[in-house]
Design an enzyme around this catalytic site. Structure first.
Site, PDB file in Angstrom:
ATOM      1  N   LYS A   1       7.367 -10.491   6.097  1.00 23.78           N
ATOM      2  CA  LYS A   1       8.194  -9.299   6.384  1.00 23.78           C
ATOM      3  C   LYS A   1       7.212  -8.144   6.589  1.00 23.78           C
ATOM      4  O   LYS A   1       6.722  -7.552   5.646  1.00 23.78           O
ATOM      5  CB  LYS A   1       9.116  -9.013   5.184  1.00 23.78           C
ATOM      6  CG  LYS A   1      10.408  -8.293   5.519  1.00 23.78           C
ATOM      7  CD  LYS A   1      10.250  -6.952   6.220  1.00 23.78           C
ATOM      8  CE  LYS A   1       9.935  -5.821   5.283  1.00 23.78           C
ATOM      9  NZ  LYS A   1       9.587  -4.561   6.013  1.00 23.78           N
TER      10      LYS A   1
ATOM     11  N   GLU B   1      -1.047  -5.588  -4.351  1.00 22.91           N
ATOM     12  CA  GLU B   1      -2.144  -4.690  -3.945  1.00 22.91           C
ATOM     13  C   GLU B   1      -1.497  -3.349  -3.671  1.00 22.91           C
ATOM     14  O   GLU B   1      -0.746  -3.204  -2.706  1.00 22.91           O
ATOM     15  CB  GLU B   1      -2.827  -5.219  -2.683  1.00 22.91           C
ATOM     16  CG  GLU B   1      -3.304  -6.665  -2.761  1.00 22.91           C
ATOM     17  CD  GLU B   1      -4.503  -6.864  -3.656  1.00 22.91           C
ATOM     18  OE1 GLU B   1      -4.982  -5.872  -4.255  1.00 22.91           O
ATOM     19  OE2 GLU B   1      -4.955  -8.009  -3.790  1.00 22.91           O
TER      20      GLU B   1
ATOM     21  N   CYS C   1      -6.120   2.246   1.812  1.00 21.32           N
ATOM     22  CA  CYS C   1      -5.867   2.156   0.361  1.00 21.32           C
ATOM     23  C   CYS C   1      -7.109   2.464  -0.437  1.00 21.32           C
ATOM     24  O   CYS C   1      -7.037   3.059  -1.504  1.00 21.32           O
ATOM     25  CB  CYS C   1      -5.328   0.775   0.002  1.00 21.32           C
ATOM     26  SG  CYS C   1      -6.394  -0.566   0.514  1.00 21.32           S
TER      27      CYS C   1
ATOM     28  N   GLU D   1      -1.571  10.126  -4.304  1.00 19.27           N
ATOM     29  CA  GLU D   1      -2.087   9.503  -3.081  1.00 19.27           C
ATOM     30  C   GLU D   1      -1.465  10.195  -1.858  1.00 19.27           C
ATOM     31  O   GLU D   1      -0.237  10.227  -1.731  1.00 19.27           O
ATOM     32  CB  GLU D   1      -1.743   8.012  -3.073  1.00 19.27           C
ATOM     33  CG  GLU D   1      -2.356   7.287  -1.889  1.00 19.27           C
ATOM     34  CD  GLU D   1      -1.966   5.822  -1.809  1.00 19.27           C
ATOM     35  OE1 GLU D   1      -0.782   5.500  -2.034  1.00 19.27           O
ATOM     36  OE2 GLU D   1      -2.844   4.994  -1.499  1.00 19.27           O
TER      37      GLU D   1
END
Ligand code: NAD
Length: 506
Positions: A187, A262, A296, A394
């Site tokens: 997905k 992750e 990331c 973030e």
């Protein structure tokens, strides 16, 4: 913001992006579609099938059939390895086309999208090698037992991926899941479904049996959620935001699924006064502005020792101002357009917050000459306090926070002072300090005097809110397999004999 002049759509964009289930391209059961935007103009350039539970059910059924009845899980590792190598060859031979489509869909600079396409091929080649070299443990108790590990694929793996470097991140999960004999349902992220749709033709050409790879497009709360909650999917490998990760963790709990996560990051780059400043500046500029800052492992907090702080900030800001923002398709572009207007708004909001929290020394909004599209000037804030939101949260864009420190202890405290723990970068010529700092910093991965250069054999993953479990090298093999222990008796059968006493008297 939208532009009035649509860009020419590159060759290879289908009329509509569809699911791929049991070897067939297919629309959603209810016919629903969603719009996919060009990040440079924010115009709709294609529509994609919007998958829901019914589509996930079909895809899982196809994957389950391929697992229980098909040849894939039972093939010799060498045979699966050959298919994986063919996939790598095909990706390599199409790298320019893949990069052009990925760049168009995501806004990533074309030169960096090309690097990511090559890395995707390398991921397949790496796991093709690893699976044939895989050895499992055997233990002997002389004269009594031999015990060995029987490694088996688990079943249907659910793979859920984000929109930054989508093709490469998909390969990172697809390669080990397939190498180990599982079948999969992927997905991909709804912002960037284009490159995922290219896997189907690559896998078909490489000879992957139908049903082994299945793809369902759609939104996280529909297709993603249905995959997480499907009882016939025992494994979920997820990459995305920490908040989504914890939601998925809860949703998977009633099914006791295997999870690999992750997640997000706010990684520190620590620059000590004895570092080679020129190299540290080049690396920390690349570390946060490459991939549009949508990375990331971006070193989005730079901690600099007071003795070189002013010089560092001045030189860093001047260099950041010279980073080339431009059309993602232009090979000279260093920062392209952010993926989607929603994400652009989020990054712009943080820039406005930053202006109230710290000293803006470069960028600070839309770059001159780009009235439309999701363009953000590389933005640098200095004197950022550890309780500032731009230090803690973030942002996932071309925005960096620089903070001074006076001692190694303070540097460590600042480095560890967020909920995240993905990566850390340390710049110093003091060998002892570098290793000791690596030992104490709360990060899943540390680079000493280096940018983010990976060795595919090493563990990849974060600590704290940045992840759960590690992938990379044999750890990925471990995640996608069950290790069954088989015990064989070599001697007399060791049985305390029950029920051999005298018959009880009534
Ligand atoms: P996201 O969490 O919004 O979405 C990731 C994927 O999860 C998408 O496919 C989305 O559709 C799906 N999803 C959303 N809600 C879901 C739900 N309830 N159930 C199941 N699936 C759901 O993340 P994003 O915005 O696409 O990606 C950016 C984030 O990914 C950043 O936080 C970044 O740090 C992180 N990331 C981490 C790594 C890593 O290796 N640690 C790598 C790349 C990106």
């Amino acid at each position: 913001m939208t532009s009035t002049t649509p860009r020419p759509i590159p060759d290879g964009v289908p009329e509509r992006i569809r699911h791929y289930i049991g070897g067939e391209l297919t629309d959603s059961a209810d016919g629903a579609v969603f719009d996919v935007l060009d990040p440079v103009t924010n115009e709709v350039y294609v529509r994609a099938a919007a998958g829901k539970k019914a589509d996930i059910d079909r895809a899982v059924a196809a994957a389950r059939k391929a697992f229980t009845e098909g040849p894939w899980p039972k093939l010799l590792p060498r045979e699966r390895s050959r298919v994986l190598n063919r996939i790598a060859d095909l990706v390599e031979s199409r790298d320019k086309r893949l990069a052009a489509l990925e760049s168009f869909d995501s806004g990533l600079p074309i030169s960096q999208a090309l690097g990511q396409a090559r890395r995707a091929a390398e991921n397949f080649r790496f796991f093709a090698d690893l699976i044939v070299a895989q050895a499992d443990d055997a233990y002997k108790v002389p004269g009594r037992q031999v015990n060995y590990v029987n490694r088996k694929p688990i079943g249907v793996a659910g793979l859920i991926t984000p929109w930054n470097t989508p093709f490469m991140l998909e390969s990172w999960k697809l390669a080990p899941a397939l190498a180990t004999g599982n079948t999969v349902v992927l997905k991909p992220a709804e912002f960037t479904p284009l490159s995922a749709s290219l896997w189907a033709e690559i896998f078909e050409e490489a000879g992957l049996p139908a049903g082994v790879f299945n793809l369902v497009n759609g939104f996280g709360e529909d297709a993603g959620d249905a995959l997480v909650k499907h009882p016939d999917v025992p494994l979920i490998s997820f990459t995305g935001e920490s908040r989504t990760g914890s939601l998925i963790f809860g949703n998977a709990a009633p099914f006791l699924k295997g999870l690999s996560m992750e997640l997000g990051g706010k990684s520190p780059a620590i620059v000590f006064a004895d570092a080679d400043l020129e190299t540290a500046i080049d690396a920390t500029i690349f570390g946060v502005f490459s991939l549009n800052g949508e990375r990331c492992t971006a070193g989005s907090r730079i901690l600099v020792e007071r003795a070189v702080y002013d010089e560092f900030v001045e030189r860093y800001a001047a260099q950041a101002e010279r980073v080339v923002v431009g059309d993602p398709a232009d090979p000279a572009t260093e920062v392209g357009a952010l993926v989607h207007p929603e994400h652009y708004e989020k990054v712009m909001k943080y820039i406005e917050i930053g202006k109230t929290e710290a000293r803006l020394v470069a960028g600070g909004g839309r770059p001159a000459g780009f009235p439309t599209g999701n363009y953000v000037a590389p933005t640098v804030f200095a004197d950022v306090k550890p309780d500032a939101r731009i230090f803690q949260e973030e942002i996932f864009g071309p925005v960096v926070a620089i903070t001074p420190f006076d001692s190694e202890e303070e540097a460590l405290e600042l480095a560890n002072n967020t909920k995240y723990g993905l990566a850390a970068y340390v710049w110093t010529n003091d060998l002892k300090r570098a290793h000791n700092f690596a030992q104490s910093v709360e990060a899943g991965m540390v680079w000493l005097n280096s940018n983010n250069v990976r060795d595919l054999r090493t563990p990849f993953g974060g600590v704290k809110a940045s992840g759960l479990g590690h992938e990379g090298g044999y750890r990925s093999i471990d995640f996608y397999t069950d290790q069954q222990a088989v015990h064989i008796n070599l001697g007399e059968v060791h049985n305390p004999a029950f029920g051999k006493g005298a018959k009880p008297v009534d």
